[in-house]
Each structure stands twice: as C-alpha cells, then as structure tokens.
Design a protein around this motif. Structure first.
Motif, PDB file in Angstrom:
ATOM      1  N   LEU A  96       0.953  -1.178   0.689  1.00  0.00           N
ATOM      2  CA  LEU A  96      -0.264   0.070   0.029  1.00  0.00           C
ATOM      3  C   LEU A  96       0.693   1.045  -0.318  1.00  0.00           C
ATOM      4  CD1 LEU A  96      -2.744  -0.972   1.809  1.00  0.00           C
ATOM      5  CD2 LEU A  96      -2.671  -0.477  -0.293  1.00  0.00           C
ATOM      6  N   MET A  97       2.313   1.419   0.913  1.00  0.00           N
ATOM      7  CA  MET A  97       2.943   2.752   0.690  1.00  0.00           C
ATOM      8  C   MET A  97       3.369   2.851  -0.639  1.00  0.00           C
ATOM      9  SD  MET A  97       4.211   4.370   2.673  1.00  0.00           S
ATOM     10  CE  MET A  97       3.752   4.095   4.171  1.00  0.00           C
ATOM     11  N   VAL A  98       3.352   1.618  -1.330  1.00  0.00           N
ATOM     12  CA  VAL A  98       4.360   1.597  -2.870  1.00  0.00           C
ATOM     13  C   VAL A  98       3.586   2.485  -3.756  1.00  0.00           C
ATOM     14  CG1 VAL A  98       5.377   0.372  -4.742  1.00  0.00           C
ATOM     15  CG2 VAL A  98       6.215   0.126  -2.058  1.00  0.00           C
ATOM     16  N   LEU A  99       2.459   2.037  -3.236  1.00  0.00           N
ATOM     17  CA  LEU A  99       0.941   2.088  -4.576  1.00  0.00           C
ATOM     18  C   LEU A  99       0.741   4.013  -3.643  1.00  0.00           C
ATOM     19  CD1 LEU A  99      -1.191   1.479  -6.442  1.00  0.00           C
ATOM     20  CD2 LEU A  99      -2.733   1.084  -4.404  1.00  0.00           C
ATOM     21  N   PHE A 100       0.853   4.289  -2.710  1.00  0.00           N
ATOM     22  CA  PHE A 100       0.512   5.766  -2.502  1.00  0.00           C
ATOM     23  C   PHE A 100       1.684   6.295  -2.871  1.00  0.00           C
ATOM     24  CE2 PHE A 100       1.893   9.231   0.994  1.00  0.00           C
ATOM     25  CZ  PHE A 100       0.862   9.870   0.290  1.00  0.00           C
ATOM     26  N   LEU A 101       2.668   6.241  -2.731  1.00  0.00           N
ATOM     27  CA  LEU A 101       3.645   6.737  -3.271  1.00  0.00           C
ATOM     28  C   LEU A 101       3.911   7.071  -5.187  1.00  0.00           C
ATOM     29  CD1 LEU A 101       6.979   5.165  -0.996  1.00  0.00           C
ATOM     30  CD2 LEU A 101       5.675   7.600  -0.750  1.00  0.00           C
ATOM     31  N   VAL A 102       3.877   6.044  -6.003  1.00  0.00           N
ATOM     32  CA  VAL A 102       3.743   6.092  -7.258  1.00  0.00           C
ATOM     33  C   VAL A 102       2.518   6.982  -7.612  1.00  0.00           C
ATOM     34  CG1 VAL A 102       2.540   4.648  -9.244  1.00  0.00           C
ATOM     35  CG2 VAL A 102       4.390   3.380  -7.466  1.00  0.00           C
ATOM     36  N   ALA A 103       1.376   6.713  -6.409  1.00  0.00           N
ATOM     37  CA  ALA A 103       0.300   7.937  -7.112  1.00  0.00           C
ATOM     38  C   ALA A 103       0.425   9.441  -6.739  1.00  0.00           C
ATOM     39  CB  ALA A 103      -1.440   7.368  -6.413  1.00  0.00           C
ATOM     40  N   MET A 104       0.913   9.273  -5.467  1.00  0.00           N
ATOM     41  CA  MET A 104       1.731  10.493  -5.348  1.00  0.00           C
ATOM     42  C   MET A 104       2.738  11.790  -6.283  1.00  0.00           C
ATOM     43  SD  MET A 104      -0.123  11.833  -2.555  1.00  0.00           S
ATOM     44  CE  MET A 104       1.715  13.480  -2.002  1.00  0.00           C
ATOM     45  N   ALA A 105       3.590  10.581  -6.846  1.00  0.00           N
ATOM     46  CA  ALA A 105       4.625  10.982  -7.982  1.00  0.00           C
ATOM     47  C   ALA A 105       3.412  11.810  -9.199  1.00  0.00           C
ATOM     48  CB  ALA A 105       5.431  10.149  -7.898  1.00  0.00           C
ATOM     49  N   VAL A 106       3.033  10.553  -9.324  1.00  0.00           N
ATOM     50  CA  VAL A 106       2.073  11.281 -10.919  1.00  0.00           C
ATOM     51  C   VAL A 106       1.052  11.988 -10.627  1.00  0.00           C
ATOM     52  CG1 VAL A 106       0.296   9.938 -11.980  1.00  0.00           C
ATOM     53  CG2 VAL A 106       1.396   8.192 -11.888  1.00  0.00           C
ATOM     54  N   ALA A 107       0.718  12.178  -9.683  1.00  0.00           N
ATOM     55  CA  ALA A 107       0.336  13.510  -9.150  1.00  0.00           C
ATOM     56  C   ALA A 107       0.632  15.080  -9.092  1.00  0.00           C
ATOM     57  CB  ALA A 107      -0.854  13.023  -7.863  1.00  0.00           C
ATOM     58  N   LEU A 108       2.421  14.591  -8.660  1.00  0.00           N
ATOM     59  CA  LEU A 108       3.214  15.846  -8.220  1.00  0.00           C
ATOM     60  C   LEU A 108       3.413  16.597  -9.898  1.00  0.00           C
ATOM     61  CD1 LEU A 108       5.210  15.305  -5.008  1.00  0.00           C
ATOM     62  CD2 LEU A 108       3.131  17.023  -5.433  1.00  0.00           C
ATOM     63  N   MET A 109       4.022  15.353 -10.668  1.00  0.00           N
ATOM     64  CA  MET A 109       4.319  15.215 -12.024  1.00  0.00           C
ATOM     65  C   MET A 109       2.976  16.122 -12.976  1.00  0.00           C
ATOM     66  SD  MET A 109       6.064  12.085 -12.736  1.00  0.00           S
ATOM     67  CE  MET A 109       5.875  12.165 -14.624  1.00  0.00           C
ATOM     68  N   GLY A 110       1.375  15.431 -12.648  1.00  0.00           N
ATOM     69  CA  GLY A 110       1.256  16.589 -13.522  1.00  0.00           C
ATOM     70  C   GLY A 110       0.236  17.567 -13.139  1.00  0.00           C
ATOM     71  N   VAL A 111       0.636  18.119 -11.230  1.00  0.00           N
ATOM     72  CA  VAL A 111       0.413  19.099 -10.918  1.00  0.00           C
ATOM     73  C   VAL A 111       1.858  20.381 -11.548  1.00  0.00           C
ATOM     74  CG1 VAL A 111       1.228  21.430  -9.216  1.00  0.00           C
ATOM     75  CG2 VAL A 111      -0.858  18.823  -9.176  1.00  0.00           C
ATOM     76  N   THR A 112       3.150  19.680 -11.683  1.00  0.00           N
ATOM     77  CA  THR A 112       4.138  20.484 -11.513  1.00  0.00           C
ATOM     78  C   THR A 112       4.316  20.957 -13.744  1.00  0.00           C
ATOM     79  OG1 THR A 112       5.851  19.691 -10.554  1.00  0.00           O
ATOM     80  CG2 THR A 112       6.484  20.309 -11.888  1.00  0.00           C
ATOM     81  N   GLN A 113       3.785  20.075 -14.332  1.00  0.00           N
ATOM     82  CA  GLN A 113       3.753  20.116 -15.658  1.00  0.00           C
ATOM     83  C   GLN A 113       1.976  21.456 -15.606  1.00  0.00           C
ATOM     84  OE1 GLN A 113       5.519  18.672 -17.781  1.00  0.00           O
ATOM     85  NE2 GLN A 113       4.762  18.969 -19.723  1.00  0.00           N
ATOM     86  N   GLY A 114       1.349  21.186 -15.419  1.00  0.00           N
ATOM     87  CA  GLY A 114       0.433  22.406 -15.583  1.00  0.00           C
ATOM     88  C   GLY A 114       0.962  23.815 -14.683  1.00  0.00           C
ATOM     89  N   LEU A 115       2.063  23.541 -13.993  1.00  0.00           N
ATOM     90  CA  LEU A 115       2.705  25.184 -13.652  1.00  0.00           C
ATOM     91  C   LEU A 115       3.088  25.604 -14.288  1.00  0.00           C
ATOM     92  CD1 LEU A 115       2.844  24.181  -9.390  1.00  0.00           C
ATOM     93  CD2 LEU A 115       1.353  25.763 -10.467  1.00  0.00           C
ATOM     94  N   ARG A 116       4.273  24.940 -14.776  1.00  0.00           N
ATOM     95  CA  ARG A 116       5.221  24.739 -16.346  1.00  0.00           C
ATOM     96  C   ARG A 116       4.196  25.448 -17.539  1.00  0.00           C
ATOM     97  NH1 ARG A 116       6.627  20.515 -16.677  1.00  0.00           N
ATOM     98  NH2 ARG A 116       9.159  20.953 -15.410  1.00  0.00           N
ATOM     99  N   LYS A 117       3.461  24.799 -17.616  1.00  0.00           N
ATOM    100  CA  LYS A 117       2.252  25.460 -18.974  1.00  0.00           C
ATOM    101  C   LYS A 117       1.717  26.841 -18.554  1.00  0.00           C
ATOM    102  CE  LYS A 117       1.169  20.687 -20.598  1.00  0.00           C
ATOM    103  NZ  LYS A 117       0.279  19.991 -21.356  1.00  0.00           N
ATOM    104  N   ILE A 118       1.494  27.331 -17.299  1.00  0.00           N
ATOM    105  CA  ILE A 118       0.438  28.801 -16.596  1.00  0.00           C
ATOM    106  C   ILE A 118       1.801  29.222 -16.820  1.00  0.00           C
ATOM    107  CG2 ILE A 118      -0.256  29.778 -14.829  1.00  0.00           C
ATOM    108  CD1 ILE A 118      -2.207  26.846 -14.054  1.00  0.00           C
ATOM    109  N   GLU A 119       2.741  29.004 -16.455  1.00  0.00           N
ATOM    110  CA  GLU A 119       4.194  30.006 -16.710  1.00  0.00           C
ATOM    111  C   GLU A 119       4.792  30.328 -18.056  1.00  0.00           C
ATOM    112  OE1 GLU A 119       7.131  32.719 -15.478  1.00  0.00           O
ATOM    113  OE2 GLU A 119       5.494  31.639 -14.242  1.00  0.00           O
ATOM    114  N   GLU A 120       3.951  29.794 -18.821  1.00  0.00           N
ATOM    115  CA  GLU A 120       4.819  29.872 -20.241  1.00  0.00           C
ATOM    116  C   GLU A 120       3.751  30.665 -20.852  1.00  0.00           C
ATOM    117  OE1 GLU A 120       5.290  25.365 -22.450  1.00  0.00           O
ATOM    118  OE2 GLU A 120       7.036  25.670 -21.084  1.00  0.00           O
ATOM    119  N   THR A 121       2.140  30.802 -19.469  1.00  0.00           N
ATOM    120  CA  THR A 121       1.590  31.170 -20.964  1.00  0.00           C
ATOM    121  C   THR A 121       1.747  32.694 -20.407  1.00  0.00           C
ATOM    122  OG1 THR A 121       0.130  29.252 -21.193  1.00  0.00           O
ATOM    123  CG2 THR A 121      -1.123  31.808 -21.230  1.00  0.00           C
ATOM    124  N   ARG A 122       2.220  32.410 -19.046  1.00  0.00           N
ATOM    125  CA  ARG A 122       2.480  34.101 -18.571  1.00  0.00           C
ATOM    126  C   ARG A 122       3.458  34.974 -18.665  1.00  0.00           C
ATOM    127  NH1 ARG A 122       5.755  36.704 -15.655  1.00  0.00           N
ATOM    128  NH2 ARG A 122       6.660  34.553 -14.966  1.00  0.00           N
TER     129      ARG A 122
END
Length: 249
Positions: A31-57
């Motif tokens: 369960l801990m491994v699954l949680f870490l994988v899910a968190m890594a995917v979520a953080l990648m999505g948020v980071t990518q979204g922030l990067r795109k917003i910064e590029e647009t700004r």
C-alpha cells in the motif's frame, strides 16, 4: 520374494491449511508503494500544469511588451512628433488637444488621427498581438474649470469626437473600410472629469488618450490554448450612414 511396501508420505495436515492471505507487513508495504506511485504521478501532473501556466504568462508579457514597442516605433516617426507611449497608454500630447469648453478638432488634428490610428491597427492585426489584445479605450479629459458633471460630459464628448473623426467615410483621408470595421469592434469611449487633470496647465487637460487593454491570464489557460485567448468581440452590424451624434461646442 515379497517386497515390503513402504507407506507413502502423507502431507502434513497443516500444509493444506496454510493461510492464503499475505502477511500484514507485506500488505502495508504494498500500500505504501502504491501511495508513493500515485503521489509521484499527481506531482508530475501539477508540476507540468504550473509549467504550462508559467509559459503562457511569459508569452503574454512578452507579447504585450512587443506590441507596445511596435507602437512606440510608430510614435517615433517625425510626422507624429509629440506622441508619447507611457506604459499601455498612448498620449497624443498637443496633437489631440481641444479648445476650452469644446469638443471640436482642427483639420490638422483630424488628419493626424486618421493617419496615426490605422498604423496602430496594423500592429493590432499582427497574430501575436491579436492573441492578447482586448480593446482600445479612447479616454477624454477635461480641466477643473467648470462643474463636475459638465466636465464629465465634455470629456466623454471629446472621446466620442475622436471616433466620429475616425469613422467619417466622407473625409478625403478617411481610413479604409476594413480599418473602420476594426475600430468599431475594438474601440470604446470613456471620460474623466477632474481625474488626471493637470492643475498648472489646464489647456493640457483638454485632451484625449488611447489606452490599450489586454486579456487577463486565466488560471485554467494552457500554452497554445486558443480557447483561453480568443474572446472575440461580437459582430457589429455595419452601416455607412455616418451621423456624428456629438454637436460641436
């Protein structure tokens, strides 16, 4: 000769009854491994979204600066001496000043507006500038002489007079029909009474300015997402029946 039969080994009874479920510690580890994988995917999505917003700004800021720089180059031409670009405002200076208590413009100042504004529209038509440009606001001003409401109406009449000058198709140096269509779509009028009055030089308060407004950066915008940037103005019915509603004073 008789062979002795050796008895077959029977499985221990407890071997068949071993539990199927994994141990509790293994379950927690999985369960801990699954949680870490899910968190890594979520953080990648948020980071990518922030990067795109910064590029647009960044694209928005660079586009605005580029548009203003292009307009400033136009203002540097000898025939437009006196025009100054301050931030997102085009100050016409003495080239668009009015007489006291009046909203009429001299033939020379009308010719200046019909020559200068179409060149600004060429900048507005550029795809990069068009992506973020929202509208132009023609702001009229008045001095502190007179009452508040009188000057408020006078400053509004001055900004309306500018549009009358630009949309007059009968003028010998009238802008093209394409330019006049764009003026009707992008130009708005506004007026100020005692706001921004130049106290020691009242004649310089009887003026108009052209202010550029750009589209705001929405949080859900992404780089290259035209849906966030279109905001196209609604179509305006076209007519050539020119009647300026502002009476000269």
């Amino acid at each position: 000769m008789l062979r002795l039969k050796t008895p077959r080994h029977r499985r221990a009874k407890d071997e068949a009854e071993k539990p199927f479920w994994i141990s509790f510690s293994d379950l927690m580890t999985a369960l801990m491994v699954l949680f870490l994988v899910a968190m890594a995917v979520a953080l990648m999505g948020v980071t990518q979204g922030l990067r795109k917003i910064e590029e647009t700004r960044k694209d928005r800021e660079e586009t605005i600066q580029s548009c203003i720089a292009d307009i400033d180059q136009i203002a540097q031409k000898p025939e437009f001496k006196g025009v100054k670009v301050r931030g997102q405002t085009i100050d016409f200076g003495p080239l668009a000043e009015f007489r006291k208590n009046g909203n009429e413009l001299s033939p020379e100042r009308m010719a200046f507006l019909r020559n200068f504004v179409p060149q600004v529209l060429e900048v507005a038509r550029h795809p990069n500038c068009q992506k973020w440009l929202k509208r132009f606001v023609v702001e009229g001003f008045a001095s502190q002489e007179g009452s508040y409401l009188y000057n408020l109406n006078l400053s509004l009449a001055r900004s309306q007079r500018v549009l009358c000058v630009l949309l007059d198709a009968s003028a010998p140096d009238a802008p093209s029909q394409e330019d006049r269509r764009l003026i009707r779509q992008l130009f708005l009028v506004g007026g100020s009474s005692f706001n921004a009055a130049i106290l020691d030089q009242p004649e310089k308060s009887r003026r108009v300015e052209l202010r550029l407004e750009f589209k705001e950066l929405r949080q859900d915008c992404r780089a290259g997402d035209t849906a966030c940037q279109s905001e196209a103005p609604p179509p305006i019915p076209w007519d050539e029946d020119f009647k300026c509603p502002v009476a000269g004073q």
